[in-house]
Design a protein around this motif. Structure first.
Motif, PDB file in Angstrom:
ATOM      1  N   ALA A 184      71.320 -40.120 -59.313  1.00 21.96           N
ATOM      2  CA  ALA A 184      70.361 -39.853 -60.389  1.00 21.96           C
ATOM      3  C   ALA A 184      69.313 -38.843 -59.947  1.00 21.96           C
ATOM      4  CB  ALA A 184      69.699 -41.161 -60.831  1.00 21.96           C
ATOM      5  N   ASP A 185      68.862 -38.961 -58.707  1.00 19.72           N
ATOM      6  CA  ASP A 185      67.872 -38.017 -58.191  1.00 19.72           C
ATOM      7  C   ASP A 185      68.453 -36.611 -58.121  1.00 19.72           C
ATOM      8  OD1 ASP A 185      65.106 -37.939 -56.498  1.00 19.72           O
ATOM      9  OD2 ASP A 185      66.575 -36.554 -55.646  1.00 19.72           O
ATOM     10  N   ALA A 186      69.687 -36.492 -57.644  1.00 19.90           N
ATOM     11  CA  ALA A 186      70.320 -35.173 -57.553  1.00 19.90           C
ATOM     12  C   ALA A 186      70.496 -34.550 -58.938  1.00 19.90           C
ATOM     13  CB  ALA A 186      71.668 -35.286 -56.845  1.00 19.90           C
ATOM     14  N   LEU A 202      61.778 -27.305 -56.170  1.00 16.72           N
ATOM     15  CA  LEU A 202      61.342 -27.571 -54.797  1.00 16.72           C
ATOM     16  C   LEU A 202      60.132 -28.495 -54.787  1.00 16.72           C
ATOM     17  CD1 LEU A 202      61.700 -24.040 -53.160  1.00 16.72           C
ATOM     18  CD2 LEU A 202      63.289 -25.971 -53.041  1.00 16.72           C
ATOM     19  N   ALA A 203      59.222 -28.314 -55.735  1.00 18.72           N
ATOM     20  CA  ALA A 203      58.067 -29.213 -55.821  1.00 18.72           C
ATOM     21  C   ALA A 203      58.508 -30.638 -56.097  1.00 18.72           C
ATOM     22  CB  ALA A 203      57.113 -28.724 -56.912  1.00 18.72           C
ATOM     23  N   ALA A 204      59.604 -30.792 -56.874  1.00 17.12           N
ATOM     24  CA  ALA A 204      60.128 -32.130 -57.148  1.00 17.12           C
ATOM     25  C   ALA A 204      60.795 -32.737 -55.924  1.00 17.12           C
ATOM     26  CB  ALA A 204      61.119 -32.063 -58.311  1.00 17.12           C
ATOM     27  N   VAL A 205      61.321 -31.881 -55.036  1.00 16.65           N
ATOM     28  CA  VAL A 205      61.919 -32.380 -53.789  1.00 16.65           C
ATOM     29  C   VAL A 205      60.840 -33.004 -52.919  1.00 16.65           C
ATOM     30  CG1 VAL A 205      62.943 -31.641 -51.603  1.00 16.65           C
ATOM     31  CG2 VAL A 205      63.900 -30.842 -53.753  1.00 16.65           C
ATOM     32  N   PRO A 242      69.647 -35.878 -51.120  1.00 13.16           N
ATOM     33  CA  PRO A 242      68.678 -36.982 -51.200  1.00 13.16           C
ATOM     34  C   PRO A 242      69.085 -38.131 -50.288  1.00 13.16           C
ATOM     35  CG  PRO A 242      70.153 -37.040 -53.103  1.00 13.16           C
ATOM     36  CD  PRO A 242      70.503 -35.792 -52.321  1.00 13.16           C
ATOM     37  N   THR A 243      68.087 -38.847 -49.776  1.00 14.87           N
ATOM     38  CA  THR A 243      68.353 -39.999 -48.922  1.00 14.87           C
ATOM     39  C   THR A 243      67.406 -41.134 -49.257  1.00 14.87           C
ATOM     40  OG1 THR A 243      68.302 -40.837 -46.641  1.00 14.87           O
ATOM     41  CG2 THR A 243      66.883 -38.972 -47.123  1.00 14.87           C
ATOM     42  N   ALA A 244      67.925 -42.352 -49.187  1.00 16.32           N
ATOM     43  CA  ALA A 244      67.101 -43.547 -49.369  1.00 16.32           C
ATOM     44  C   ALA A 244      66.629 -44.098 -48.040  1.00 16.32           C
ATOM     45  CB  ALA A 244      67.897 -44.613 -50.132  1.00 16.32           C
ATOM     46  N   PHE A 245      67.125 -43.533 -46.929  1.00 12.33           N
ATOM     47  CA  PHE A 245      66.810 -44.053 -45.602  1.00 12.33           C
ATOM     48  C   PHE A 245      66.069 -43.030 -44.742  1.00 12.33           C
ATOM     49  CE2 PHE A 245      69.923 -47.019 -47.041  1.00 12.33           C
ATOM     50  CZ  PHE A 245      69.659 -48.201 -46.365  1.00 12.33           C
ATOM     51  N   GLY A 246      65.579 -41.949 -45.340  1.00 11.23           N
ATOM     52  CA  GLY A 246      65.023 -40.877 -44.536  1.00 11.23           C
ATOM     53  C   GLY A 246      63.528 -40.876 -44.346  1.00 11.23           C
ATOM     54  N   TYR A 264      66.164 -34.827 -47.962  1.00 12.71           N
ATOM     55  CA  TYR A 264      64.815 -35.224 -48.358  1.00 12.71           C
ATOM     56  C   TYR A 264      64.818 -36.669 -48.865  1.00 12.71           C
ATOM     57  CZ  TYR A 264      66.564 -34.511 -53.124  1.00 12.71           C
ATOM     58  OH  TYR A 264      67.297 -34.592 -54.279  1.00 12.71           O
ATOM     59  N   PRO A 265      63.752 -37.431 -48.592  1.00 11.76           N
ATOM     60  CA  PRO A 265      63.689 -38.810 -49.094  1.00 11.76           C
ATOM     61  C   PRO A 265      63.395 -38.838 -50.585  1.00 11.76           C
ATOM     62  CG  PRO A 265      61.697 -38.264 -47.867  1.00 11.76           C
ATOM     63  CD  PRO A 265      62.625 -37.101 -47.702  1.00 11.76           C
ATOM     64  N   ILE A 266      64.093 -39.699 -51.296  1.00 15.12           N
ATOM     65  CA  ILE A 266      63.811 -39.860 -52.721  1.00 15.12           C
ATOM     66  C   ILE A 266      62.488 -40.602 -52.879  1.00 15.12           C
ATOM     67  CG2 ILE A 266      66.236 -39.809 -53.376  1.00 15.12           C
ATOM     68  CD1 ILE A 266      66.170 -42.841 -53.641  1.00 15.12           C
ATOM     69  N   ALA A 267      61.884 -40.432 -54.033  1.00 21.15           N
ATOM     70  CA  ALA A 267      60.576 -41.040 -54.282  1.00 21.15           C
ATOM     71  C   ALA A 267      60.684 -42.561 -54.246  1.00 21.15           C
ATOM     72  CB  ALA A 267      60.036 -40.578 -55.631  1.00 21.15           C
ATOM     73  N   GLU A 268      59.681 -43.177 -53.625  1.00 21.16           N
ATOM     74  CA  GLU A 268      59.605 -44.631 -53.579  1.00 21.16           C
ATOM     75  C   GLU A 268      58.297 -45.070 -54.199  1.00 21.16           C
ATOM     76  OE1 GLU A 268      60.678 -46.448 -49.746  1.00 21.16           O
ATOM     77  OE2 GLU A 268      61.112 -44.415 -49.054  1.00 21.16           O
ATOM     78  N   GLY A 269      58.352 -46.096 -55.043  1.00 19.44           N
ATOM     79  CA  GLY A 269      57.150 -46.608 -55.676  1.00 19.44           C
ATOM     80  C   GLY A 269      56.140 -47.095 -54.650  1.00 19.44           C
TER      81      GLY A 269
END
Length: 364
Positions: A184-186, A202-205, A242-246, A264-269
């Motif tokens: 979904a992030d990609a 890039l700003a969203a990354v 994208p990574t969930a563990f980075g 790059y790490p995906i956004a985390e709440g």
């Protein structure tokens, strides 16, 4: 300090956003090797490490320099596949020269070895230098380097088998859980690129990744890193994985001969946006002055006017104003007006994050 990727000749449609099973597995292996880098994943790291069979755990420990402090470039594919098997098959198609060079960078802890010396597979001087660098990092690294130089196919087979065992031991379940969010992030980043352009994408990354255009008209992707380096994408492309563990790392593959990759790490709440190294340095320098540190101590206890601060520390009002200006530019103060007076207070939340901001900037 920054790492830049020259994309002057690159059309925007050559930028690829996509998950990678192998890159995510290597990110997980890094978490297991360095759990202190990833405070939010302590639970996962502890439970996963406890569930791994002792034999596999021992082999992972022997090879963890492939992903502990840096990662072999072949573990972060430039053109990701749909499955881990597809990506491992692509690694198998690399020639021994390229594979060994990528592995030697992590074994020896220095890309300078591969940039400046001849092949460690064929040149005795380069091989000896590689051994020296590996030995300086420990006997396991030296033993691995010796095995790699003596029999590259055997080591490659061993590494692949180990990664496949990781899939059965823990990766498959974790990948199944995080893949929907990564995909979904990609898709979202791809849509932002198509609708709003590369700068917005890039700003969203990450706020630590920006688009820069020089006076010479050259376009560069600039990544805020504690290093000064540069590479070019040519017309081949750049991949964003994208990574969930980075988190908090922002990994960039930039060695010559490899397609540039940004993991790059995906956004985390609940996690604040990363702060640039320049801002962290500015805040540390602002607080390093003994007078400003005293003023900050006073303002941490409550809001004060310039006159109150001057009286408390027997300073002139202009002198206090100059120090307050430095603290404000560094983003360390909050202000509010009370009648004709301006009240200054230390931003406690921002100041409390200074240590973690510094750590994240260093680890990024």
């Amino acid at each position: 300090m920054s790492l830049s990727i020259d994309i002057t000749a690159l059309p925007d449609d050559r930028l690829l956003f996509t998950p990678s099973p192998l890159a995510e597995l290597s990110a997980m292996l890094h978490v297991l090797a360095e759990p202190a880098h990833h405070l939010g994943l302590h639970g996962w790291a502890a439970s996963t490490a406890a569930s791994i069979a002792p034999e596999l755990s021992e082999r992972l420990s022997e090879a963890d320099f492939l992903w502990r402090s840096s990662r072999a470039d072949f573990l972060v594919p430039g053109l990701p596949g749909a499955t881990l098997t597809e990506e491992l098959d692509a690694v198998d198609r690399l020639d021994d020269e390229l594979y060994v060079r990528a592995a030697v960078i992590t074994t020896c802890g220095s890309s300078r070895l591969t940039d400046r010396l001849a092949s460690p597979l064929t040149d005795p001087a380069a091989q000896e230098r590689a051994r020296e660098l590996a030995l300086a990092r420990g006997p396991r690294q030296a033993a691995f380097a010796d095995r790699l130089f003596a029999d590259p196919p055997a080591v490659r087979t061993m590494v692949r088998r180990m990664l496949e065992e990781c899939r059965e031991a823990f990766f498959a379940d974790s990948w199944r859980r995080v893949l929907p969010d990564l995909a979904a992030d990609a898709r979202h980043k791809t849509d932002v690129l198509a609708r709003h352009g590369l700068g917005e994408a890039l700003a969203a990354v990450s706020p630590s990744v920006t688009l820069a255009t020089g006076s010479d008209g050259r376009r560069r992707i600039v990544v805020d890193k504690l290093q000064d380096n540069a590479t070019g994408a040519g017309t081949g492309g750049v991949t964003f994985v994208p990574t969930a563990f980075g988190h908090p790392h922002l990994l960039v593959v930039h060695a010559p001969g490899w397609r540039p990759v940004v993991q790059y790490p995906i956004a985390e709440g609940g996690l604040p946006e990363p702060v640039s190294l320049a801002v962290v340095q500015q805040r540390l320098e602002a607080l390093a002055h003994p007078v400003r540190l005293r003023l900050a101590r006073t303002m941490a206890r409550g809001p004060h006017t310039t006159g109150e601060l001057a009286s408390a520390w027997q300073l002139s009002a202009p002198e206090v104003s100059r120090h307050l200006a430095v603290l404000r530019r560094a983003g360390l103060l909050t202000t509010r007006r009370r009648g004709r007076y301006m009240l200054y207070q230390l931003d406690l939340a921002g100041s409390a994050r200074l240590g973690s901001d510094l750590l994240e900037a260093v680890l990024r």
